[in-house]
Structures are given as C-alpha cells and as structure tokens.
Design an enzyme around this catalytic site. Structure first.
Site, PDB file in Angstrom:
ATOM      1  N   ARG A  94       0.820  -1.210   0.000  1.00 41.68           N
ATOM      2  CA  ARG A  94       0.000   0.000   0.000  1.00 41.68           C
ATOM      3  C   ARG A  94       0.854   1.259   0.000  1.00 41.68           C
ATOM      4  O   ARG A  94       0.500   2.250  -0.639  1.00 41.68           O
ATOM      5  CB  ARG A  94      -0.950  -0.028   1.200  1.00 41.68           C
ATOM      6  CG  ARG A  94      -2.103  -0.992   0.991  1.00 41.68           C
ATOM      7  CD  ARG A  94      -2.884  -1.285   2.243  1.00 41.68           C
ATOM      8  NE  ARG A  94      -3.964  -2.224   1.942  1.00 41.68           N
ATOM      9  CZ  ARG A  94      -4.645  -2.909   2.841  1.00 41.68           C
ATOM     10  NH1 ARG A  94      -4.348  -2.781   4.129  1.00 41.68           N
ATOM     11  NH2 ARG A  94      -5.608  -3.731   2.480  1.00 41.68           N
TER      12      ARG A  94
ATOM     13  N   TYR B   3      -6.443  -1.328  -6.594  1.00 47.25           N
ATOM     14  CA  TYR B   3      -5.825  -2.522  -6.009  1.00 47.25           C
ATOM     15  C   TYR B   3      -5.147  -2.240  -4.675  1.00 47.25           C
ATOM     16  O   TYR B   3      -4.976  -1.108  -4.267  1.00 47.25           O
ATOM     17  CB  TYR B   3      -4.912  -3.247  -6.979  1.00 47.25           C
ATOM     18  CG  TYR B   3      -3.689  -2.564  -7.560  1.00 47.25           C
ATOM     19  CD1 TYR B   3      -3.178  -1.371  -7.103  1.00 47.25           C
ATOM     20  CD2 TYR B   3      -3.021  -3.194  -8.618  1.00 47.25           C
ATOM     21  CE1 TYR B   3      -2.045  -0.814  -7.658  1.00 47.25           C
ATOM     22  CE2 TYR B   3      -1.886  -2.652  -9.184  1.00 47.25           C
ATOM     23  CZ  TYR B   3      -1.400  -1.463  -8.695  1.00 47.25           C
ATOM     24  OH  TYR B   3      -0.282  -0.918  -9.256  1.00 47.25           O
ATOM     25  N   GLU B   4      -4.831  -3.340  -3.978  1.00 51.19           N
ATOM     26  CA  GLU B   4      -4.335  -3.313  -2.595  1.00 51.19           C
ATOM     27  C   GLU B   4      -5.339  -2.663  -1.639  1.00 51.19           C
ATOM     28  O   GLU B   4      -4.958  -2.021  -0.665  1.00 51.19           O
ATOM     29  CB  GLU B   4      -2.971  -2.600  -2.511  1.00 51.19           C
ATOM     30  CG  GLU B   4      -1.892  -3.202  -3.375  1.00 51.19           C
ATOM     31  CD  GLU B   4      -1.666  -4.688  -3.117  1.00 51.19           C
ATOM     32  OE1 GLU B   4      -2.024  -5.168  -2.036  1.00 51.19           O
ATOM     33  OE2 GLU B   4      -1.142  -5.366  -4.018  1.00 51.19           O
ATOM     34  N   GLY B   5      -6.603  -2.837  -1.931  1.00 51.14           N
ATOM     35  CA  GLY B   5      -7.662  -2.261  -1.095  1.00 51.14           C
ATOM     36  C   GLY B   5      -8.144  -0.968  -1.702  1.00 51.14           C
ATOM     37  O   GLY B   5      -7.430   0.041  -1.673  1.00 51.14           O
TER      38      GLY B   5
END
Length: 596
Positions: A296, A440-442
């Site tokens: 992140r 992406y990655e949350g």
C-alpha cells in the site's frame, strides 16, 4: 514520445536537507549508507530509468503481454532485457538483508529508486515490486529453511514473487475465499482453486515464480479465521534447490485491462499444485498483511510517480505549444501566439500538480524513513511512535495520494487539449495506468474506512495524539518565523480543522456508524492535506534558511513559490471537506435503494 527525467535534485533535497537521512549512518545496520553512495545510486537509477525503462513504457502499453496455448506468457519487447539489467545491477537487493544477498541499504533509498522506475514504466516496475513484497512476507512468516531456500534467489532477482489473494467471488472480503488446501503425507499441501487479478502471475523474465497463495485447509473455520498462507512455486525444486518439475499452477488467461498493459495480470488456476505452509495454520492473513501494508505504501508512491511523469510532459508541452495571447498582453511578440503556459488556468493545473508531487514525495519518503528508524532506533518509545505513524499514515498515503494523482494526471492530459486524447502523445497512458492505483491493494473507499474505523481508534488514538503533539512542538519552535509565516499559519489552521473533524467523527460515528462511513473519504483527504501541510512547512523552513543564508540557487526560491501555492490554493479544501463531514449520513442514506 513522452519523456521522463528523474527529479534527482528534489529527491536529494527531501532526503538529505529536509529528512536528514544521513542520520541513519549512526546505526551499525546502515553504517555504509553515506551520501556519496546515495548519490551514486540515485544517478545510476536516473540514467537507467530515463534511457532504458521510459522508452519501453509506450511499447508495453501497445504490445501488452501474450499468453500462449501452453499457458506461458511473453512480456513486451525489451522487458526481459531490461529486467536482466535490473538483476545484473543488483537493484533488486538494494534494501534487502545482506544475510540473504542484499545490499542492506535503507528502505528510503529503495522508495526513491522505486519512484523512478514507476514513473518511467509503472507496468515494468510491478514485476520487481511484487517480488519485494513476497520477500517481506517470507522473511516475517517463513521457517529458516524457507528463508534460506527462497530469499537469496528472489533478492538476486533470479526468481520473482507474487501475491495471490483475490478470487472471482471474493475481493476485499477474503473470508469468502474457496481455494482449498489438502495435506499430503510429506507435510506439503495440494492447492486447488482459482485466483484472479494476479499481477506478474506468469512471465518469461525469471527462472522461477514464487506464488504466495491464500487458501483454506480442509476442516478450517469459516471466515478469515480459517485462512492459511502457502508458498507455491511455478517449478518445484529438485534436491539441489533448483527449478525442476512444473507445478500445476498455470495462467488460464491474461486480463484485458484499462492500463498497465505491460504487466501480466493473470487468472491463475491451481490444480492440486504443491504448496508449503508459511507460519501457522489458519494464521495466513497476519503474514499476508505484512506484504499488503508494504504494498500500500508502494501504491501511494506509484500514484505520485505517475503524477510526476505526467507533469514533466505537460510542463514541456505548455512551454512549447503556441495558442492565443496572454490576457495581459503578448509575451511572444515575434511569434504568432504565446505559449500556453502564460494562461492562468494552465498554470493552475501545472502548479496544482507540482505542489502535490513535491509534497507527496516528502510524505512518502518520510514514511519510508520511519520504517527504517523503527528497525534501528535505540529508544523503544521512538520505535513505538514510528509504528504508530506507519499504521495511521498507510491508508492516507495509499488513498489520498492516489485519489489526488488521478486528478493531477487528468489535469496534465487536459493541458494537451485534443492531443491529450490521442494515443501517440502518451498522456492517456498515464491516466489509464494511474487508475488501477485507486483500486488494487484495497480500494480507496476501504482505505478511508480503515483509517476512520480502525487506525484512529488504535491504542486509544495514540497515533493521532502523538502526531498532533509533534505538530504543536514544531509550531512552537518555528511559529514566530515571519519569513515562513504563511506556512506555519496554514499548518496550524489545518491541524485545528482536522481536530474538529476528528471530534465530530468521535461524537457522531459511535451513535450512527453510517456517519463515519459517509465522511470517511473526506476525512482521509483532510488527513492527507494536513500531512502535506506539515511536509511543506518543513521544506519551506529549509529552503528559506538557504535563501537567508545567501544562496542564489533558484531551486530554493521556486520551492517557496510552489509551497505558497499549496498553502493558498490547495489547503483551503480543508473547509469543504469539513463541511461535508458535518452533514452526516442523512443526505447519503435518504434515497431509497429502489430509486437509484
């Protein structure tokens, strides 16, 4: 063709003059991380990214990756050769542990080199980027045997790594995953299932690909409490630890994406593939989150990097493109028109981007420095503060920086007018590539909920209280400096408004959780603006001190001018975000679902 030249002067300013990364040499772990070595690495990375990676960016966008009938994947022309240079230059192991073949340099150096790679060619940079995350997970959760088997080859770049979480029915809610793991008599597991959106899942650049895969062991509890993490290599290892028999984990398809075409984003099929448990059964998410949190921070850096390369091209175009006359009279009297940089609105878009880029760079590097200091500082309380700050700032860096980068890359495309909509100019690629960073990655909405719902309350709100106390101390030391008064006043005002928003969230989010959800993104942006205000105040102090000391370097003067734009034109958005937060959930929840 678009250009990219690494902003080495600004990187050095942030790292050496503002953050004083030289302090790391006081610790044995980083004793060799001196200024000369840093300068050499920055210059080497700048040359490689501008001369090798940047020209391949548009190649990767146009060609994409090719999947063959046997499931193998060929990367775009030039990618494999460029990756070979990364490996031969030792760049993969820059900040990795010397015990496993790394150079052992600070992580803040790695983030600077990573920014260059992501700006020059984001799709390419994802291949080594995923590997570094997998290395971190194995280092944290793996056994000594697993570390000794996989880390040296991954750190050298001979092998690459991936992260396999998402399934067709299961994105953010990992508790729904269906991939199963069946124990074998020898202690390994048979992994069966399908994963989607797997970046760098299959390619032709390394001798082996080490997949880290989340799966549920038969009989494990439902939900997130029953998830385990496994190492699943593309090729099983023979008795000597070399790639041997092909493991039945294959690329079923390459996703057709809006951007990052040069990265092989794969559907991965696991058909009783042999895998090896990392850590304890049913504790896989704990290890995987190490990789995800690191990723992140890197995604926030990716947003910043795309904004930087978009800015460089837009600024060059604005100084060259002739269109119309200045509102205050011709500036290019001998030409048919003035360059469009004379127009206030073009300057607005350029300064908005420049001020964001320079403030965001300082924030990302500051976070990376804290990550380094957390590992080496002798004071337990200081290490605790670093951990608190990283927890608080990770969703802000990922969410706010990529949200804002999306807006700035679009602004830079806008400066090109109709040419920005034409592929040959390359600006649309920056917009398309940036878009994934918000997802992406949350997804960023999840980052905002994580910030408001978990990170603020963590350990009794200690992180934010410590951060506020640090700002108060900073203002106490520098608030009377009239030469940077606008910066100090802006920071003080931002802290006051953020505190007001925090109190409103505490008072109203507890009684109605929808109030917290409705204001979470606005709060994340307030936190982003506040941290950038702190970074700009720090940079202004250094730049103004250089000017007051007699420096004639235009860099310092321009730094103050850019920072003033941030304070006077960007920081006032705090008021708008605060006003929206205070409306609560009612305007959002009033409309019946059937009316949408």
């Amino acid at each position: 063709m678009p250009i990219y030249n690494a902003p080495v002067r600004d990187m050095k300013f942030v790292m050496q003059e503002v953050l004083n990364v030289g302090q790391l040499t006081d610790y044995e772990k980083f004793a060799e991380a001196d200024t000369d070595t840093l300068d050499a690495i920055l210059e080497q990375s700048a040359k490689f990214t501008s001369e090798v990676l940047a020209p391949l960016n548009i190649v990767g966008d146009h060609e994409g990756c090719t999947r063959h009938e046997d499931g193998s994947v060929t990367t775009p022309t030039g990618f494999k050769e460029a990756y070979k240079q990364v490996v031969e230059g030792g760049m993969m192991g820059l900040a990795q542990d010397p015990e496993y073949g790394g150079m052992g340099m600070p992580g803040v150096w790695h983030i600077a080199a990573g920014e260059m790679q992501s700006a020059a060619n984001m799709a390419f940079a994802m291949y080594p980027g995923l590997t570094n995350g997998a290395v971190a997970a194995i280092k944290i959760g793996g056994s000594d045997e697993q570390k000794n088997t996989y880390l040296p080859k991954m750190i050298s770049g001979e092998w690459t790594g991936t992260m396999n979480l998402t399934e067709p029915h299961c994105g953010t809610d990992l508790g729904l995953l269906k991939t199963k793991a069946v124990p074998n008599a020898d202690g390994s597991y048979k992994i069966t299932g399908q994963k989607i959106f797997i970046s760098a899942g299959e390619h032709d650049m390394s001798d082996n690909i080490i997949h880290l895969c989340l799966a549920r062991i038969e009989g494990a509890p439902d939900g997130v409490k029953g998830i385990s993490l496994f190492i699943v290599p593309k090729f099983k290892l023979d008795a000597d630890g070399n790639p041997g028999e092909r493991n039945p984990v294959t690329c079923g398809a390459i996703e057709h994406k809006m951007g990052i075409h040069g990265n092989s984003t794969c559907v991965m099929n696991y058909d009783e593939a042999e895998g090896y448990l990392i850590g304890e059964e049913n504790k896989g998410l704990k290890v995987m989150f190490v990789m995800m949190n690191r990723a992140r921070l890197d995604v926030g850096m990716q947003g910043l990097a795309q904004s930087e390369v978009a800015y460089q091209n837009a600024a060059a175009y604005a100084k060259d493109r002739l269109q119309g006359r200045s509102l205050t009279g011709p500036k290019n009297e001998d030409g048919p028109a003035d360059p469009i940089i004379v127009h206030p609105d073009v300057r607005r878009m350029l300064l908005e981007t420049k001020a964001f880029n320079e403030g965001g760079r300082a924030l990302v590097y500051w976070a990376a420095l804290m990550e380094d200091m957390e590992h080496v500082h002798a004071d337990e309380k200081f290490r605790e503060k670093c951990d608190d700050y990283l927890g608080l700032l990770t969703p802000v860096i990922k969410g706010y920086l990529t949200d804002k980068a999306m807006a700035t890359t679009i602004d830079c495309q806008q400066i090109f007018g109709g040419h920005g909509f034409i592929e040959e100019w390359g600006m649309s690629q920056f917009v398309r590539d940036t878009r994934i960073a918000l997802i992406y990655e949350g997804a960023n909405g999840i980052q905002a909920l994580d910030l408001v719902g978990r990170k603020l309350a963590r350990k009794g709100g200690r992180a934010l209280m410590t951060f506020n106390a640090e700002i108060d101390a900073f203002l106490g030391e520098n608030g009377d400096n009239e030469n940077v008064g606008e910066f100090m006043d802006g920071l003080k005002d931002a802290k006051t408004k953020l505190t007001e928003a925090t109190m409103w969230m505490m008072q109203n989010g507890m009684t109605n959780p929808d109030n917290a959800g409705a204001g979470s993104v606005d709060y994340m942006h307030m936190m982003g603006l506040s941290t950038l205000a702190y970074m700009w105040a720090k940079m202004a102090l250094v730049a103004q001190a250089a000017i007051d000391g007699g420096s004639n370097d235009e860099f310092y003067k321009n730094k103050i001018i850019t920072g003033r734009y941030f304070v006077l034109r960007m920081l006032p958005m705090m008021d708008a975000h605060l006003a929206k937060i205070k409306t609560g959930a009612e305007p959002l929840m009033a409309l019946e679902a059937s009316a949408f």
